[in-house]
Write a protein that holds these residues in place. Sequence first.
Motif, PDB file in Angstrom:
ATOM      1  N   SER A  71       0.827  -1.213   0.000  1.00 44.75           N
ATOM      2  CA  SER A  71       0.000   0.000   0.000  1.00 44.75           C
ATOM      3  C   SER A  71       0.859   1.260   0.000  1.00 44.75           C
ATOM      4  O   SER A  71       0.616   2.186  -0.758  1.00 44.75           O
ATOM      5  CB  SER A  71      -0.922   0.021   1.209  1.00 44.75           C
ATOM      6  OG  SER A  71      -1.781  -1.076   1.197  1.00 44.75           O
ATOM      7  N   SER A  72       1.863   1.283   0.864  1.00 47.19           N
ATOM      8  CA  SER A  72       2.712   2.466   0.958  1.00 47.19           C
ATOM      9  C   SER A  72       3.993   2.329   0.137  1.00 47.19           C
ATOM     10  O   SER A  72       4.772   3.273   0.057  1.00 47.19           O
ATOM     11  CB  SER A  72       3.076   2.730   2.421  1.00 47.19           C
ATOM     12  OG  SER A  72       3.874   1.670   2.920  1.00 47.19           O
ATOM     13  N   LYS A  73       4.203   1.140  -0.434  1.00 46.85           N
ATOM     14  CA  LYS A  73       5.408   0.853  -1.220  1.00 46.85           C
ATOM     15  C   LYS A  73       6.668   1.122  -0.406  1.00 46.85           C
ATOM     16  O   LYS A  73       7.613   1.754  -0.872  1.00 46.85           O
ATOM     17  CB  LYS A  73       5.407   1.640  -2.520  1.00 46.85           C
ATOM     18  CG  LYS A  73       4.270   1.254  -3.431  1.00 46.85           C
ATOM     19  CD  LYS A  73       4.335   1.990  -4.740  1.00 46.85           C
ATOM     20  CE  LYS A  73       3.349   1.429  -5.691  1.00 46.85           C
ATOM     21  NZ  LYS A  73       2.131   2.056  -5.893  1.00 46.85           N
ATOM     22  N   SER A  74       6.647   0.604   0.827  1.00 49.37           N
ATOM     23  CA  SER A  74       7.800   0.780   1.701  1.00 49.37           C
ATOM     24  C   SER A  74       7.957  -0.439   2.606  1.00 49.37           C
ATOM     25  O   SER A  74       7.029  -1.232   2.763  1.00 49.37           O
ATOM     26  CB  SER A  74       7.629   2.035   2.556  1.00 49.37           C
ATOM     27  OG  SER A  74       6.513   1.895   3.412  1.00 49.37           O
ATOM     28  N   TYR A  75       9.137  -0.554   3.173  1.00 51.49           N
ATOM     29  CA  TYR A  75       9.385  -1.625   4.122  1.00 51.49           C
ATOM     30  C   TYR A  75       8.959  -1.159   5.502  1.00 51.49           C
ATOM     31  O   TYR A  75       9.198  -0.014   5.885  1.00 51.49           O
ATOM     32  CB  TYR A  75      10.866  -2.027   4.115  1.00 51.49           C
ATOM     33  CG  TYR A  75      11.236  -2.760   2.854  1.00 51.49           C
ATOM     34  CD1 TYR A  75      11.010  -4.129   2.740  1.00 51.49           C
ATOM     35  CD2 TYR A  75      11.760  -2.086   1.760  1.00 51.49           C
ATOM     36  CE1 TYR A  75      11.309  -4.816   1.581  1.00 51.49           C
ATOM     37  CE2 TYR A  75      12.063  -2.770   0.587  1.00 51.49           C
ATOM     38  CZ  TYR A  75      11.841  -4.122   0.512  1.00 51.49           C
ATOM     39  OH  TYR A  75      12.133  -4.802  -0.638  1.00 51.49           O
ATOM     40  N   VAL A  76       8.299  -2.046   6.226  1.00 52.72           N
ATOM     41  CA  VAL A  76       7.740  -1.710   7.525  1.00 52.72           C
ATOM     42  C   VAL A  76       8.312  -2.672   8.561  1.00 52.72           C
ATOM     43  O   VAL A  76       8.298  -3.890   8.358  1.00 52.72           O
ATOM     44  CB  VAL A  76       6.194  -1.827   7.495  1.00 52.72           C
ATOM     45  CG1 VAL A  76       5.600  -1.482   8.837  1.00 52.72           C
ATOM     46  CG2 VAL A  76       5.613  -0.967   6.397  1.00 52.72           C
TER      47      VAL A  76
END
Length: 96
Positions: A71-76
């Motif tokens: 969704s955010s195109k990031s690593y969490v």
Amino acid sequence: MNNATDRLSAYTEAYHSGIYTKDETVSAIIKLLADSSDFSVLWPSVPDWVQLAIWNFLKSYDESSVRYDFSSKSYVGFSPELSALKSWLIKVMEGQ
């Protein structure tokens, strides 16, 4: 919760129509659950195949875990919300 339920339906419909992959769908629903004020109300509406995928991921989820959020195109990384979801799911899934 209606907005979350609508988003859940939209994610699963997008998966079934080929817009989202399985991993994208599961990631989006994990985020939806983690952001929900009461994920226990939303959980029964989550399709079984997504519940199983989330459970399998969260069983090994800890402070060192990193996941890709489509969704955010990031690593969490580790979050208190996912930790709370995992703790609740341990009671639900292992208590069956």
